[in-house]
Design an enzyme around this catalytic site. Structure first.
Site, PDB file in Angstrom:
ATOM      1  N   CYS A 134      74.059 -44.008  44.900  1.00 20.47           N
ATOM      2  CA  CYS A 134      73.775 -43.181  43.724  1.00 20.47           C
ATOM      3  C   CYS A 134      73.544 -44.052  42.497  1.00 20.47           C
ATOM      4  O   CYS A 134      72.478 -44.018  41.891  1.00 20.47           O
ATOM      5  CB  CYS A 134      74.928 -42.209  43.481  1.00 20.47           C
ATOM      6  N   GLU A 206      70.615 -38.981  49.317  1.00 15.97           N
ATOM      7  CA  GLU A 206      69.966 -39.037  48.004  1.00 15.97           C
ATOM      8  C   GLU A 206      68.522 -38.535  48.094  1.00 15.97           C
ATOM      9  O   GLU A 206      68.042 -37.824  47.210  1.00 15.97           O
ATOM     10  CB  GLU A 206      69.993 -40.471  47.456  1.00 15.97           C
TER      11      GLU A 206
END
Length: 217
Positions: A134, A206
């Protein structure tokens, strides 16, 4: 090559799909549909909540005070970021009550529960391997947009770009990189394989999170 650089390199092609996703490209050139960004913002708020729960596990699993300090600092940072996120969302027409009432998307549930599972059942390095994509990805995305001058004047998403391209965020990401490198130093070959698998999976999550934004799913 550092351990983190190896993790990123071995995460291909998922890493490239993550940092060059259509959501990112449209955000960079300002053509991203407003509804997609608003949907992403609401889900990102839910993500931040569970991200901080994972960091609380990092505090619990720390083996020394230095590792505790790292986790504690990260928790404080996310708590502050969550408040700023509420203010940012208000500028995009999203009230705090709406943030609190928005159901989690399937992509958000899958991603955050995977991270928490890594933290509950795995080691400290397993947990950081799950949360690292992230921050590392956002830092790389924003840095590339600025360095390549991809964002046009008047881009409505410039504030988002500036946040993750800022010196503060880039420094925090560099510190996370150093910390994860340290955690990886004494790993056996079997442990490295596990950490790589976790990093790859989180990177795929993601990609799915960006796609959720585009699909309004």
């Amino acid at each position: 090559m550092s351990s983190v650089q190896q993790l990123i390199q071995n995460a291909e092609p998922h890493w490239r799909a993550y940092i060059e996703h259509d959501f990112v490209l449209r955000l960079a050139d300002g053509t991203l549909d407003k509804r997609c960004f608003q949907h992403y913002l609401k889900q990102d708020y839910r993500y931040l909540f569970h991200y901080n729960r994972a960091l609380a596990l990092a505090l619990f699993k720390a083996e020394n005070f230095a590792q505790m300090e790292q986790a504690h600092h990260a928790i404080q940072t996310i708590l502050q970021e969550s408040k700023l996120h509420v203010t940012f969302c208000q500028r995009w027409g999203i009230a705090e009550t709406e943030l609190l009432q928005t159901p989690e998307s399937a992509a958000c549930v899958a991603y955050t529960r995977y991270v928490l599972d890594c933290g509950i059942n795995g080691s400290l390095v397993d947990l950081y391997a799950a949360i690292a994509p992230c921050a590392l990805g956002y830092a790389e995305i924003a840095r590339h947009i600025v360095e390549r001058q991809l964002s046009p004047p008047g881009n409505p998403y410039q504030d988002w770009i500036d946040t993750y391209a800022s010196d503060d965020f880039q420094l925090a990401t560099a510190e996370l990189t150093d910390f994860l490198d340290q955690l990886c130093q004494e790993l056996t070959a079997k442990q490295r394989t596990k950490v790589q698998t976790i990093f790859n999976t989180a990177t795929r999550m993601e990609v799915a999170f960006w796609q959720m934004g585009l699909d309004l799913s």
